[in-house]
Design a protein around this motif. Structure first.
Motif, PDB file in Angstrom:
ATOM      1  N   LEU A  70       2.148   7.588   2.343  1.00 35.33           N
ATOM      2  CA  LEU A  70       3.231   6.919   1.627  1.00 35.33           C
ATOM      3  C   LEU A  70       4.107   6.086   2.564  1.00 35.33           C
ATOM      4  CD1 LEU A  70       4.356   9.697  -0.904  1.00 35.33           C
ATOM      5  CD2 LEU A  70       2.720   7.839  -1.235  1.00 35.33           C
ATOM      6  N   VAL A  71       3.599   5.827   3.762  1.00 30.30           N
ATOM      7  CA  VAL A  71       4.323   5.003   4.735  1.00 30.30           C
ATOM      8  C   VAL A  71       3.404   3.866   5.164  1.00 30.30           C
ATOM      9  CG1 VAL A  71       5.462   4.961   6.970  1.00 30.30           C
ATOM     10  CG2 VAL A  71       5.664   6.995   5.524  1.00 30.30           C
ATOM     11  N   TRP A  72       3.862   2.636   4.906  1.00 32.57           N
ATOM     12  CA  TRP A  72       3.021   1.449   5.151  1.00 32.57           C
ATOM     13  C   TRP A  72       3.503   0.684   6.366  1.00 32.57           C
ATOM     14  CZ3 TRP A  72       4.074  -4.007   3.978  1.00 32.57           C
ATOM     15  CH2 TRP A  72       2.934  -4.823   4.111  1.00 32.57           C
ATOM     16  N   PRO A  73       2.627   0.445   7.341  1.00 31.56           N
ATOM     17  CA  PRO A  73       3.021  -0.345   8.515  1.00 31.56           C
ATOM     18  C   PRO A  73       3.194  -1.813   8.155  1.00 31.56           C
ATOM     19  CG  PRO A  73       0.690   0.257   8.639  1.00 31.56           C
ATOM     20  CD  PRO A  73       1.260   0.972   7.449  1.00 31.56           C
ATOM     21  N   VAL A  74       4.326  -2.375   8.507  1.00 33.51           N
ATOM     22  CA  VAL A  74       4.660  -3.748   8.138  1.00 33.51           C
ATOM     23  C   VAL A  74       4.097  -4.720   9.169  1.00 33.51           C
ATOM     24  CG1 VAL A  74       6.542  -5.377   7.694  1.00 33.51           C
ATOM     25  CG2 VAL A  74       6.770  -2.982   6.998  1.00 33.51           C
ATOM     26  N   PRO A  75       3.339  -5.726   8.736  1.00 35.55           N
ATOM     27  CA  PRO A  75       2.837  -6.737   9.682  1.00 35.55           C
ATOM     28  C   PRO A  75       3.983  -7.535  10.291  1.00 35.55           C
ATOM     29  CG  PRO A  75       1.698  -6.863   7.559  1.00 35.55           C
ATOM     30  CD  PRO A  75       2.862  -5.965   7.369  1.00 35.55           C
ATOM     31  N   ASP A  76       3.771  -8.031  11.497  1.00 39.81           N
ATOM     32  CA  ASP A  76       4.803  -8.830  12.172  1.00 39.81           C
ATOM     33  C   ASP A  76       5.150 -10.093  11.390  1.00 39.81           C
ATOM     34  OD1 ASP A  76       4.868  -6.987  14.213  1.00 39.81           O
ATOM     35  OD2 ASP A  76       3.511  -8.116  15.520  1.00 39.81           O
ATOM     36  N   SER A 105       1.179   2.365 -13.421  1.00 43.00           N
ATOM     37  CA  SER A 105      -0.033   1.815 -12.808  1.00 43.00           C
ATOM     38  C   SER A 105      -0.103   2.061 -11.310  1.00 43.00           C
ATOM     39  CB  SER A 105      -0.104   0.299 -13.055  1.00 43.00           C
ATOM     40  OG  SER A 105       0.944  -0.379 -12.377  1.00 43.00           O
ATOM     41  N   ILE A 106       0.947   2.621 -10.749  1.00 43.96           N
ATOM     42  CA  ILE A 106       1.055   2.671  -9.296  1.00 43.96           C
ATOM     43  C   ILE A 106       0.026   3.600  -8.661  1.00 43.96           C
ATOM     44  CG2 ILE A 106       2.720   4.553  -8.931  1.00 43.96           C
ATOM     45  CD1 ILE A 106       4.310   2.504  -7.210  1.00 43.96           C
ATOM     46  N   ALA A 107      -0.349   4.666  -9.354  1.00 42.49           N
ATOM     47  CA  ALA A 107      -1.292   5.627  -8.768  1.00 42.49           C
ATOM     48  C   ALA A 107      -2.664   5.001  -8.548  1.00 42.49           C
ATOM     49  CB  ALA A 107      -1.400   6.864  -9.649  1.00 42.49           C
ATOM     50  N   GLU A 108      -3.152   4.282  -9.575  1.00 51.94           N
ATOM     51  CA  GLU A 108      -4.498   3.721  -9.476  1.00 51.94           C
ATOM     52  C   GLU A 108      -4.540   2.322  -8.872  1.00 51.94           C
ATOM     53  OE1 GLU A 108      -3.107   2.932 -13.777  1.00 51.94           O
ATOM     54  OE2 GLU A 108      -2.965   4.534 -12.280  1.00 51.94           O
ATOM     55  N   ARG A 109      -3.401   1.655  -8.769  1.00 49.66           N
ATOM     56  CA  ARG A 109      -3.419   0.265  -8.304  1.00 49.66           C
ATOM     57  C   ARG A 109      -2.632   0.023  -7.013  1.00 49.66           C
ATOM     58  NH1 ARG A 109      -2.374  -3.935 -13.161  1.00 49.66           N
ATOM     59  NH2 ARG A 109      -3.127  -5.357 -11.538  1.00 49.66           N
ATOM     60  N   SER A 110      -2.121   1.070  -6.390  1.00 47.72           N
ATOM     61  CA  SER A 110      -1.258   0.860  -5.223  1.00 47.72           C
ATOM     62  C   SER A 110      -1.980   0.134  -4.096  1.00 47.72           C
ATOM     63  CB  SER A 110      -0.692   2.196  -4.728  1.00 47.72           C
ATOM     64  OG  SER A 110      -1.729   3.067  -4.351  1.00 47.72           O
ATOM     65  N   GLU A 111      -3.235   0.468  -3.831  1.00 45.48           N
ATOM     66  CA  GLU A 111      -3.976  -0.214  -2.766  1.00 45.48           C
ATOM     67  C   GLU A 111      -4.148  -1.696  -3.083  1.00 45.48           C
ATOM     68  OE1 GLU A 111      -7.604   1.655  -1.661  1.00 45.48           O
ATOM     69  OE2 GLU A 111      -6.685   3.604  -1.246  1.00 45.48           O
ATOM     70  N   GLU A 112      -4.415  -2.002  -4.361  1.00 48.05           N
ATOM     71  CA  GLU A 112      -4.526  -3.395  -4.788  1.00 48.05           C
ATOM     72  C   GLU A 112      -3.199  -4.117  -4.595  1.00 48.05           C
ATOM     73  OE1 GLU A 112      -5.099  -5.950  -8.955  1.00 48.05           O
ATOM     74  OE2 GLU A 112      -5.249  -3.762  -8.962  1.00 48.05           O
ATOM     75  N   TYR A 113      -2.097  -3.490  -5.023  1.00 49.23           N
ATOM     76  CA  TYR A 113      -0.783  -4.103  -4.882  1.00 49.23           C
ATOM     77  C   TYR A 113      -0.461  -4.379  -3.411  1.00 49.23           C
ATOM     78  CZ  TYR A 113       0.295  -2.805  -9.761  1.00 49.23           C
ATOM     79  OH  TYR A 113       0.309  -2.680 -11.125  1.00 49.23           O
ATOM     80  N   ILE A 114      -0.703  -3.397  -2.553  1.00 54.05           N
ATOM     81  CA  ILE A 114      -0.398  -3.563  -1.132  1.00 54.05           C
ATOM     82  C   ILE A 114      -1.189  -4.727  -0.554  1.00 54.05           C
ATOM     83  CG2 ILE A 114      -0.624  -2.514   1.156  1.00 54.05           C
ATOM     84  CD1 ILE A 114      -0.095   0.212  -0.250  1.00 54.05           C
ATOM     85  N   ASP A 115      -2.483  -4.760  -0.825  1.00 56.24           N
ATOM     86  CA  ASP A 115      -3.355  -5.795  -0.266  1.00 56.24           C
ATOM     87  C   ASP A 115      -2.990  -7.181  -0.781  1.00 56.24           C
ATOM     88  OD1 ASP A 115      -5.743  -6.889   1.073  1.00 56.24           O
ATOM     89  OD2 ASP A 115      -6.556  -7.057  -0.959  1.00 56.24           O
ATOM     90  N   LYS A 116      -2.918  -7.331  -2.091  1.00 52.64           N
ATOM     91  CA  LYS A 116      -2.705  -8.653  -2.680  1.00 52.64           C
ATOM     92  C   LYS A 116      -1.283  -9.170  -2.443  1.00 52.64           C
ATOM     93  CE  LYS A 116      -6.846  -8.803  -4.520  1.00 52.64           C
ATOM     94  NZ  LYS A 116      -7.881  -9.729  -3.977  1.00 52.64           N
ATOM     95  N   VAL A 129       7.400   0.431   5.673  1.00 56.29           N
ATOM     96  CA  VAL A 129       7.983   0.570   4.340  1.00 56.29           C
ATOM     97  C   VAL A 129       7.679   1.981   3.852  1.00 56.29           C
ATOM     98  CG1 VAL A 129       7.795  -0.112   1.917  1.00 56.29           C
ATOM     99  CG2 VAL A 129       7.875  -1.860   3.691  1.00 56.29           C
ATOM    100  N   PRO A 130       8.708   2.783   3.578  1.00 57.61           N
ATOM    101  CA  PRO A 130       8.481   4.109   2.994  1.00 57.61           C
ATOM    102  C   PRO A 130       8.394   4.003   1.475  1.00 57.61           C
ATOM    103  CG  PRO A 130      10.798   3.851   3.528  1.00 57.61           C
ATOM    104  CD  PRO A 130      10.131   2.546   3.878  1.00 57.61           C
ATOM    105  N   PHE A 131       7.288   4.429   0.902  1.00 62.51           N
ATOM    106  CA  PHE A 131       7.110   4.304  -0.541  1.00 62.51           C
ATOM    107  C   PHE A 131       7.811   5.454  -1.264  1.00 62.51           C
ATOM    108  CE2 PHE A 131       2.965   1.918   0.481  1.00 62.51           C
ATOM    109  CZ  PHE A 131       3.604   0.695   0.435  1.00 62.51           C
ATOM    110  N   VAL A 132       9.140   5.437  -1.204  1.00 60.64           N
ATOM    111  CA  VAL A 132       9.925   6.497  -1.841  1.00 60.64           C
ATOM    112  C   VAL A 132       9.746   6.491  -3.357  1.00 60.64           C
ATOM    113  CG1 VAL A 132      11.654   6.639  -0.014  1.00 60.64           C
ATOM    114  CG2 VAL A 132      11.966   4.977  -1.854  1.00 60.64           C
ATOM    115  N   PHE A 133       9.446   5.318  -3.916  1.00 61.28           N
ATOM    116  CA  PHE A 133       9.253   5.197  -5.365  1.00 61.28           C
ATOM    117  C   PHE A 133       8.121   6.099  -5.849  1.00 61.28           C
ATOM    118  CE2 PHE A 133       9.792   3.039  -9.345  1.00 61.28           C
ATOM    119  CZ  PHE A 133       8.523   2.930  -9.900  1.00 61.28           C
ATOM    120  N   ARG A 134       7.089   6.252  -5.034  1.00 58.68           N
ATOM    121  CA  ARG A 134       5.936   7.064  -5.418  1.00 58.68           C
ATOM    122  C   ARG A 134       6.194   8.553  -5.248  1.00 58.68           C
ATOM    123  NH1 ARG A 134       0.570   5.069  -2.673  1.00 58.68           N
ATOM    124  NH2 ARG A 134      -0.155   6.814  -3.951  1.00 58.68           N
ATOM    125  N   ASP A 135       7.329   8.902  -4.652  1.00 60.39           N
ATOM    126  CA  ASP A 135       7.651  10.305  -4.414  1.00 60.39           C
ATOM    127  C   ASP A 135       8.970  10.679  -5.073  1.00 60.39           C
ATOM    128  OD1 ASP A 135       6.743  12.685  -3.247  1.00 60.39           O
ATOM    129  OD2 ASP A 135       8.080  12.460  -1.529  1.00 60.39           O
TER     130      ASP A 135
END
Length: 324
Positions: free
Chosen positions: A109-115, A270-281, A85-91
């Protein structure tokens, strides 16, 4: 090899979509620390149409899914051929979104997608699920209390019903058409109010035994916000996260005296400080099929005007996609 893209070549506020055209651009090269992604699937979100209408993106598209085309020197997080997933929204300050075939982003800004996550779910991983998770956590609704939402029949509204049910939060869902009631209840909605034949504040009082909703999220604004604020408890929070009903919002002064707080909620704040939380949860919620993104019709990139039209139809079903 070329890079097809939907580009806003001129802008007319009366018909902002008329200035969009399919163009051909060079395929970007992978600079050190950067990843070039071949985007294969991207949704048509209301946020995209809003950014087009406000002339904020040269190339629209807030999210998408693709395959790593090239990894630059020093890239360690992904490899060529990997699903991402390319996080174009953040750029988005670059003005280039996902409605093109190739994008170049920093590797973070590029997230590997789980199978375990499908292409279609990955393509709409960001805007709706992150917003649902962010707003619902910020509202801090206790288990067993009611949260009230407008535009409940939307893809985002359905995801909120799913997440709230998982967390033990009851939902009161506002829709425009009575025929949506049974569909949302089958999804897990506790209560559904149709504005075509019901008064929102009266029904919320009946449903809650006079306690009113603990908090609310409003995608409509306009005059509906007044009914929403009247339906929230003393000291309750209302988050306005979209403007489907226009840029003005009506609020009763009496509700302000009751301490009802009205504020906007935007993902980019909120995306700058919470992106890792969003991705994980959120990834875990999608993997567990707690949040199930709704997939609708798919159009080829060249047919973007048809996709835009379809995405604005009432009762269109799931999310409309552009492919190719």
């Amino acid at each position: 090899m070329s890079n097809r893209a939907v580009e806003q070549q001129n802008f007319d506020a009366e018909d902002p979509f008329a200035g969009l055209a399919l163009v051909t651009k060079p395929v970007p090269k992978a600079e050190p620390g950067h990843v070039v992604v071949r985007i294969t699937l991207r949704p048509v979100n209301p946020a995209d149409l809003f950014l087009i209408s406000s002339n904020e993106m040269r190339i629209p598209g807030s999210e998408g899914f693709g395959i790593v085309h090239e990894a630059g020197e020093g890239v360690t997080t992904v490899a060529k051929g990997q699903r991402v997933v390319p996080f174009v929204f953040r750029d988005r300050q670059k003005g280039e979104g996902s409605w093109q075939q190739y994008v170049s982003l920093k590797q973070e800004l590029v997230w590997p997608v789980p199978d375990s996550i499908s292409d279609e779910a990955a393509a709409q991983f960001v805007i709706n699920p992150w917003t649902v998770y962010g707003i619902l956590t910020d509202l801090k609704v206790p288990k067993g209390e009611y949260v009230l939402q407008t535009a409940a029949g939307s893809v985002l509204g359905r995801q909120l019903i799913q997440l709230a049910k998982h967390w033990g939060i009851k939902t009161i869902n506002i829709v425009r058409r009575a025929e949506q009631k049974e569909e949302l209840k089958a999804l897990g909605a506790d209560e559904v109010i149709s504005t075509d034949n019901e008064d929102v504040a009266t029904r919320v009082k009946e449903i809650t035994g006079g306690k009113l909703a603990y908090g609310a999220l409003d995608a409509v604004a306009g005059t509906l916000t007044k009914q929403v604020t009247a339906s929230v408890r003393d000291g309750g929070q209302v988050f306005v996260y979209s403007v489907l009903g226009g840029w003005d919002a009506t609020v009763g002064v009496g509700d302000l005296f009751r301490g009802v707080r009205v504020a906007t909620w935007a993902l980019h704040n909120s995306i700058a400080e919470r992106s890792e939380e969003y991705i994980d949860k959120v990834s875990k919620l999608i993997e567990a099929k707690i949040i199930v993104p709704l997939v609708g019709e798919t159009y080829e990139l060249a047919d973007f005007q048809l996709a835009i039209k379809k995405s604005t139809e009432v009762a269109r079903g799931g999310k409309v996609f552009l492919t190719g």
